[in-house]
Design an enzyme around this catalytic site. Structure first.
Site, PDB file in Angstrom:
ATOM      1  N   HIS A 189       4.630  16.017  29.729  1.00 37.29           N
ATOM      2  CA  HIS A 189       5.278  15.678  31.002  1.00 37.29           C
ATOM      3  C   HIS A 189       4.310  15.878  32.170  1.00 37.29           C
ATOM      4  CE1 HIS A 189       9.633  16.235  29.304  1.00 37.29           C
ATOM      5  NE2 HIS A 189       9.033  15.156  28.855  1.00 37.29           N
TER       6      HIS A 189
ATOM      7  N   PRO B 132      17.656  31.426  21.908  1.00 36.06           N
ATOM      8  CA  PRO B 132      18.799  32.360  21.835  1.00 36.06           C
ATOM      9  C   PRO B 132      20.145  31.643  21.760  1.00 36.06           C
ATOM     10  CG  PRO B 132      17.836  32.368  24.050  1.00 36.06           C
ATOM     11  CD  PRO B 132      16.961  31.502  23.202  1.00 36.06           C
TER      12      PRO B 132
HETATM   13  P1  OAD Z   1      16.351  23.004  29.364  1.00 31.70           P
HETATM   14  O1  OAD Z   1      16.608  23.702  30.665  1.00 31.70           O
HETATM   15  O2  OAD Z   1      17.132  21.774  29.081  1.00 31.70           O
HETATM   16  O3  OAD Z   1      16.564  24.007  28.154  1.00 31.70           O
HETATM   17  C1  OAD Z   1      16.012  25.290  28.175  1.00 31.70           C
HETATM   18  C2  OAD Z   1      16.271  25.935  26.828  1.00 31.70           C
HETATM   19  O4  OAD Z   1      15.622  27.204  26.820  1.00 31.70           O
HETATM   20  C3  OAD Z   1      17.746  26.193  26.493  1.00 31.70           C
HETATM   21  O5  OAD Z   1      18.025  25.686  25.203  1.00 31.70           O
HETATM   22  C4  OAD Z   1      17.851  27.734  26.519  1.00 31.70           C
HETATM   23  O6  OAD Z   1      18.817  28.194  25.546  1.00 31.70           O
HETATM   24  C5  OAD Z   1      16.437  28.128  26.123  1.00 31.70           C
HETATM   25  N1  OAD Z   1      16.003  29.483  26.538  1.00 31.70           N
HETATM   26  C6  OAD Z   1      16.331  30.168  27.648  1.00 31.70           C
HETATM   27  N2  OAD Z   1      15.660  31.339  27.683  1.00 31.70           N
HETATM   28  C7  OAD Z   1      14.896  31.404  26.572  1.00 31.70           C
HETATM   29  C8  OAD Z   1      13.966  32.348  26.028  1.00 31.70           C
HETATM   30  N3  OAD Z   1      13.690  33.494  26.661  1.00 31.70           N
HETATM   31  N4  OAD Z   1      13.350  32.069  24.855  1.00 31.70           N
HETATM   32  C9  OAD Z   1      13.630  30.896  24.200  1.00 31.70           C
HETATM   33  N5  OAD Z   1      14.501  29.980  24.664  1.00 31.70           N
HETATM   34  C10 OAD Z   1      15.117  30.211  25.825  1.00 31.70           C
HETATM   35  O7  OAD Z   1      14.767  22.702  29.337  1.00 31.70           O
HETATM   36  P2  OAD Z   1      13.937  21.689  28.447  1.00 31.70           P
HETATM   37  O8  OAD Z   1      14.610  21.409  27.154  1.00 31.70           O
HETATM   38  O9  OAD Z   1      12.551  22.202  28.419  1.00 31.70           O
HETATM   39  O10 OAD Z   1      11.413  17.018  32.171  1.00 31.70           O
HETATM   40  O11 OAD Z   1      13.988  20.394  29.351  1.00 31.70           O
HETATM   41  C11 OAD Z   1      13.296  19.249  28.940  1.00 31.70           C
HETATM   42  C12 OAD Z   1      12.918  18.417  30.127  1.00 31.70           C
HETATM   43  O12 OAD Z   1      14.049  18.152  30.933  1.00 31.70           O
HETATM   44  C13 OAD Z   1      11.968  19.082  31.095  1.00 31.70           C
HETATM   45  O13 OAD Z   1      10.628  19.075  30.662  1.00 31.70           O
HETATM   46  C14 OAD Z   1      12.125  18.267  32.337  1.00 31.70           C
HETATM   47  C15 OAD Z   1      13.625  18.017  32.309  1.00 31.70           C
HETATM   48  O14 OAD Z   1      13.997  16.755  32.723  1.00 31.70           O
HETATM   49  C16 OAD Z   1      10.696  16.553  33.204  1.00 31.70           C
HETATM   50  O15 OAD Z   1      10.525  17.170  34.226  1.00 31.70           O
HETATM   51  C17 OAD Z   1      10.100  15.221  32.953  1.00 31.70           C
END
Ligand code: OAD
Length: 253
Positions: free
Chosen positions: A137, A231
């Site tokens: 990204h 988690p």
């Molecule tokens: P999300 O905010 O959708 O998901 C975050 C995930 O992290 C969730 O499943 C939480 O349960 C998990 N989580 C939280 N704390 C954690 C920890 N300490 N250890 C492990 N997991 C944990 O974020 P992404 O899936 O990364 O794109 O989002 C994907 C994309 O959506 C981003 O890159 C962004 C957004 O649109 C762009 O900016 C292009």
């Protein structure tokens, strides 16, 4: 595009205790080739908000709009000023223990480590010392010239005194906006890393943006075992062979 139908027969993942070879000490001592996919959950450990959930960045509708290709087209100067504010908070953030642990794993495994594929634009994996990083990204520290395609590091001086609009909007943040393709980003290299590993860790991503799901399927079709570290239950569980139902910090402790 990969079809998930072939993989639907897989048993559901087993949250709880991981077999030793999939733990961090197992990966260090084992012979497996390892690829890692990361999302906002790992950066949460460095204090950055995730995108979704109660405290999620995208709870703010304005943020969702400003991160879109439509906003960049309609109001490039406004988008830039918002990105410059974000740039400051990312610039001042230090990697968490988990980012350093991944950099150490890469150093220990050498050629067997196939790369960190990250959806995060924070640059924290590189800051922590990871070398083989595919920022699919993009990265908030970089900008791209709209005419020439040239890429440059965003000058920190722009935060205090951005150039006049004419200069500012001849550039754009080198990140993937909502509604854009992956054309400018290293997706082919990321796919290669998925196809050439034995174990793929998928860390801290909801899978709502489905790229990690597709990469997991690609790894599985090439024979890899996918381990989901999160988690909370989510979409990634359905394409994982097993889940570690805990935080990244707990996995790497
Ligand atoms: P999300 O905010 O959708 O998901 C975050 C995930 O992290 C969730 O499943 C939480 O349960 C998990 N989580 C939280 N704390 C954690 C920890 N300490 N250890 C492990 N997991 C944990 O974020 P992404 O899936 O990364 O794109 O989002 C994907 C994309 O959506 C981003 O890159 C962004 C957004 O649109 C762009 O900016 C292009």
């Amino acid at each position: 595009m990969i079809k998930s139908a072939k993989l639907k027969q897989r048993p559901l993942p087993m949250p709880g205790k991981l077999p030793h070879k999939y733990t961090i000490s197992g990966l260090r001592k084992g012979r497996a080739r390892v690829t890692v996919v990361t999302g906002a959950g790992i950066d949460a450990e460095a204090g950055l908000p995730t995108f979704r959930g109660d405290q999620g960045f995208y709870e703010d509708e304005e943020a969702t709009y400003l991160a879109s290709a439509d906003a960049l087209k309609a109001e490039p100067s406004r988008v830039w000023h918002w990105y410059l504010k974000r740039f400051v908070s990312y610039h001042d953030t230090h990697p968490a223990h988990s980012h350093f642990a991944l950099a150490e794993l890469e150093a220990e495994l050498g050629e067997k480590f196939k790369g960190v594929i990250t959806q995060n634009i924070s640059g924290l994996h590189r800051k922590a010392g990871s070398q083989k990083v595919f920022e699919i990204h993009g990265c908030i520290q970089e900008m791209r010239n709209l005419q020439t395609g040239e890429r440059q590091t965003l000058p920190k001086s722009w935060v205090e005194s951005p150039p006049v609009d004419e200069e500012l909007i001849s550039w754009r943040p080198n990140v993937c906006f909502f509604g854009e393709s992956y054309d400018e980003f290293p997706l082919p290299e990321a796919e290669e890393a998925c196809k050439s590993c034995d174990i793929m860790l998928v860390i801290g991503t909801s899978g709502i943006v489905p790229t990690p799901i597709l990469l997991s399927e690609m790894a599985q079709l090439s024979g890899a075992v996918v381990v989901n570290i999160n988690p909370n239950p989510g979409e990634v569980d359905e394409v994982s062979d097993m889940s570690f139902r805990g935080t990244t910090a707990e996995y790497f402790q």
